[in-house]
Design a protein around this motif. Structure first.
Motif, PDB file in Angstrom:
ATOM      1  N   LEU A  21       0.941  -1.129  -0.131  1.00 46.73           N
ATOM      2  CA  LEU A  21      -0.041  -0.061   0.110  1.00 46.73           C
ATOM      3  C   LEU A  21       0.978   1.299   0.155  1.00 46.73           C
ATOM      4  O   LEU A  21       2.104   1.332   0.413  1.00 46.73           O
ATOM      5  CB  LEU A  21      -0.795  -0.105   1.235  1.00 46.73           C
ATOM      6  CG  LEU A  21      -1.707  -1.158   1.312  1.00 46.73           C
ATOM      7  CD1 LEU A  21      -2.393  -0.809   2.897  1.00 46.73           C
ATOM      8  CD2 LEU A  21      -2.760  -1.420   0.125  1.00 46.73           C
TER       9      LEU A  21
ATOM     10  N   ASP B 227      -1.118   7.005   1.713  1.00 51.30           N
ATOM     11  CA  ASP B 227      -2.177   7.469   1.857  1.00 51.30           C
ATOM     12  C   ASP B 227      -3.112   6.204   2.065  1.00 51.30           C
ATOM     13  O   ASP B 227      -4.093   6.140   2.720  1.00 51.30           O
ATOM     14  CB  ASP B 227      -2.838   8.253   0.535  1.00 51.30           C
ATOM     15  CG  ASP B 227      -2.061   9.616   0.283  1.00 51.30           C
ATOM     16  OD1 ASP B 227      -1.831  10.017   1.448  1.00 51.30           O
ATOM     17  OD2 ASP B 227      -2.094  10.138  -0.796  1.00 51.30           O
ATOM     18  N   GLN B 228      -2.869   5.305   1.266  1.00 55.86           N
ATOM     19  CA  GLN B 228      -3.744   4.084   1.460  1.00 55.86           C
ATOM     20  C   GLN B 228      -3.539   3.133   2.724  1.00 55.86           C
ATOM     21  O   GLN B 228      -4.458   2.870   3.519  1.00 55.86           O
ATOM     22  CB  GLN B 228      -3.182   2.721   0.487  1.00 55.86           C
ATOM     23  CG  GLN B 228      -3.815   3.276  -1.240  1.00 55.86           C
ATOM     24  CD  GLN B 228      -3.218   2.446  -2.269  1.00 55.86           C
ATOM     25  OE1 GLN B 228      -2.176   1.697  -1.894  1.00 55.86           O
ATOM     26  NE2 GLN B 228      -3.810   2.540  -3.418  1.00 55.86           N
ATOM     27  N   THR B 229      -2.272   3.211   3.229  1.00 58.04           N
ATOM     28  CA  THR B 229      -1.935   2.753   4.477  1.00 58.04           C
ATOM     29  C   THR B 229      -2.762   3.494   5.648  1.00 58.04           C
ATOM     30  O   THR B 229      -3.396   3.100   6.565  1.00 58.04           O
ATOM     31  CB  THR B 229      -0.592   2.798   4.608  1.00 58.04           C
ATOM     32  OG1 THR B 229       0.279   1.953   3.867  1.00 58.04           O
ATOM     33  CG2 THR B 229      -0.116   2.136   6.162  1.00 58.04           C
TER      34      THR B 229
ATOM     35  N   CYS C 253      -5.183   5.536   5.194  1.00 58.03           N
ATOM     36  CA  CYS C 253      -6.846   4.986   5.198  1.00 58.03           C
ATOM     37  C   CYS C 253      -7.120   3.838   5.712  1.00 58.03           C
ATOM     38  O   CYS C 253      -8.177   3.787   6.577  1.00 58.03           O
ATOM     39  CB  CYS C 253      -7.314   5.163   3.681  1.00 58.03           C
ATOM     40  SG  CYS C 253      -9.071   4.796   3.355  1.00 58.03           S
ATOM     41  N   LEU C 254      -6.558   2.698   5.675  1.00 60.84           N
ATOM     42  CA  LEU C 254      -6.785   1.423   6.267  1.00 60.84           C
ATOM     43  C   LEU C 254      -6.517   1.463   7.455  1.00 60.84           C
ATOM     44  O   LEU C 254      -7.561   0.800   8.187  1.00 60.84           O
ATOM     45  CB  LEU C 254      -6.009   0.490   5.568  1.00 60.84           C
ATOM     46  CG  LEU C 254      -6.075  -1.231   6.036  1.00 60.84           C
ATOM     47  CD1 LEU C 254      -7.300  -1.792   5.678  1.00 60.84           C
ATOM     48  CD2 LEU C 254      -4.864  -1.839   5.463  1.00 60.84           C
TER      49      LEU C 254
ATOM     50  N   ARG D 224      -6.964  -2.458  -2.460  1.00 63.18           N
ATOM     51  CA  ARG D 224      -6.163  -1.227  -2.729  1.00 63.18           C
ATOM     52  C   ARG D 224      -7.306  -0.301  -3.568  1.00 63.18           C
ATOM     53  O   ARG D 224      -7.098   0.940  -3.099  1.00 63.18           O
ATOM     54  CB  ARG D 224      -5.160  -1.357  -3.541  1.00 63.18           C
ATOM     55  CG  ARG D 224      -3.843  -2.153  -2.830  1.00 63.18           C
ATOM     56  CD  ARG D 224      -2.712  -2.404  -3.793  1.00 63.18           C
ATOM     57  NE  ARG D 224      -2.200  -1.196  -4.408  1.00 63.18           N
ATOM     58  CZ  ARG D 224      -1.213  -1.299  -5.345  1.00 63.18           C
ATOM     59  NH1 ARG D 224      -0.704  -1.932  -6.094  1.00 63.18           N
ATOM     60  NH2 ARG D 224      -0.885   0.098  -5.863  1.00 63.18           N
ATOM     61  N   GLN D 225      -7.864  -0.799  -4.634  1.00 63.23           N
ATOM     62  CA  GLN D 225      -8.897  -0.002  -5.281  1.00 63.23           C
ATOM     63  C   GLN D 225      -9.935   0.617  -4.307  1.00 63.23           C
ATOM     64  O   GLN D 225     -10.539   1.594  -4.681  1.00 63.23           O
ATOM     65  CB  GLN D 225      -9.440  -0.744  -6.330  1.00 63.23           C
ATOM     66  CG  GLN D 225      -8.473  -1.004  -7.525  1.00 63.23           C
ATOM     67  CD  GLN D 225      -8.998  -2.181  -8.429  1.00 63.23           C
ATOM     68  OE1 GLN D 225     -10.276  -2.371  -8.506  1.00 63.23           O
ATOM     69  NE2 GLN D 225      -8.249  -2.431  -9.258  1.00 63.23           N
TER      70      GLN D 225
ATOM     71  N   LEU E 277      -9.788   1.310  -1.154  1.00 64.26           N
ATOM     72  CA  LEU E 277      -9.050   2.297  -0.327  1.00 64.26           C
ATOM     73  C   LEU E 277      -9.242   3.615  -1.131  1.00 64.26           C
ATOM     74  O   LEU E 277      -9.388   4.732  -0.656  1.00 64.26           O
ATOM     75  CB  LEU E 277      -7.810   2.023   0.218  1.00 64.26           C
ATOM     76  CG  LEU E 277      -8.041   0.561   1.330  1.00 64.26           C
ATOM     77  CD1 LEU E 277      -6.419   0.445   1.534  1.00 64.26           C
ATOM     78  CD2 LEU E 277      -8.420   1.293   2.534  1.00 64.26           C
ATOM     79  N   ASP E 278      -8.652   3.420  -2.283  1.00 63.06           N
ATOM     80  CA  ASP E 278      -8.709   4.657  -3.341  1.00 63.06           C
ATOM     81  C   ASP E 278     -10.067   5.262  -3.436  1.00 63.06           C
ATOM     82  O   ASP E 278     -10.098   6.423  -3.301  1.00 63.06           O
ATOM     83  CB  ASP E 278      -8.223   4.324  -4.723  1.00 63.06           C
ATOM     84  CG  ASP E 278      -6.640   3.907  -4.621  1.00 63.06           C
ATOM     85  OD1 ASP E 278      -5.808   4.481  -3.789  1.00 63.06           O
ATOM     86  OD2 ASP E 278      -5.947   3.266  -5.624  1.00 63.06           O
TER      87      ASP E 278
ATOM     88  N   LEU F 131     -10.627   7.150  -0.399  1.00 59.06           N
ATOM     89  CA  LEU F 131      -9.966   8.390  -0.322  1.00 59.06           C
ATOM     90  C   LEU F 131     -10.557   9.589  -1.349  1.00 59.06           C
ATOM     91  O   LEU F 131     -10.602  10.631  -1.035  1.00 59.06           O
ATOM     92  CB  LEU F 131      -8.585   8.021  -0.732  1.00 59.06           C
ATOM     93  CG  LEU F 131      -7.488   7.501   0.405  1.00 59.06           C
ATOM     94  CD1 LEU F 131      -6.273   6.721  -0.107  1.00 59.06           C
ATOM     95  CD2 LEU F 131      -7.336   8.150   1.383  1.00 59.06           C
TER      96      LEU F 131
END
Length: 203
Positions: free
Chosen positions: A4, A7-9, A11-12, A191-192, A194-195, A198
């Motif tokens: 990740l 930003d993804q990290t 968010c998760l 991942r998608q 999480l995007d 965001l």
């Protein structure tokens, strides 16, 4: 192995913090005692590192416990709740003091504990990520030696999300580690997702 981005990290971590917090509240409500949770630490690891963590947990104590639960749907895999022996003794001892030793078999207590935490967390997490999943029946394994593929399905998965925190419950510390095991294509779905979360945030 996929990872990740920052930003993804973040968010998760926030999503899991909320989901794990609700799982802790659910546990406290059922047990009838106040519980607090330290902010969870998140990392993406491979299956070899996952096996090393389990091995180290076995070596550090006389035994540890794994509560496992399969999930299927938009994203599939297995969620594993790892408790060290001290945490298992603490939570069982508390319940025995409340209910009496004749009403609290340790394996039953730990299986229910794992089921409450993992099911509540996964349902909340899937809701936030708009994923449809179903959970299988939980299983409990006591590890006293190095874990094998019969006690964990690590050989079937190549991505592991490690969630580590401490639940302080009735003046007892319950150190719980959750591992979400999944396949590469499911990790890409995460991942998608999480995007999407965001992108939906207000600017």
């Amino acid at each position: 192995m996929q990872q990740l981005d920052e930003d993804q990290t973040d968010c998760l971590s926030e999503l899991i913090n909320v989901a794990y917090g609700k799982a802790t509240a659910r546990l406290a409500d059922i047990m009838g005692a106040f519980a607090t949770m330290r902010p969870p630490q998140i990392a993406v690891i491979d299956r070899e590192r996952f096996r090393q963590i389990l091995q180290q947990a076995c070596l550090a104590a006389r035994s540890c416990y794994l509560a496992r639960q399969i999930f299927r749907g938009d994203v599939s895999g297995e969620v594993v709740f790892l408790l060290d022996e001290i945490s298992a003794t603490n939570i069982t001892g508390y319940l025995q003091a409340q209910l009496g030793p004749d009403n609290t078999d340790q394996d039953d207590v730990l299986l229910e504990l794992g089921n409450i935490v993992t099911a509540a967390m996964m349902r909340e997490l899937s809701l936030q990520m708009e994923a449809h999943i179903t959970l299988g029946e939980p299983e409990l394994h006591r590890l006293i030696t190095e874990p094998t593929d019969q006690t964990t399905a690590s050989g079937a998965f190549d991505h592991v999300i490690k969630v580590e925190t401490v639940i302080e419950f009735a003046e007892q510390q319950v150190r719980g580690r959750i591992f979400i095991l999944t396949h590469g294509h499911c990790f890409e779905w995460i991942r998608q997702a999480l995007d999407r979360v965001l992108n939906d945030l207000p600017n």
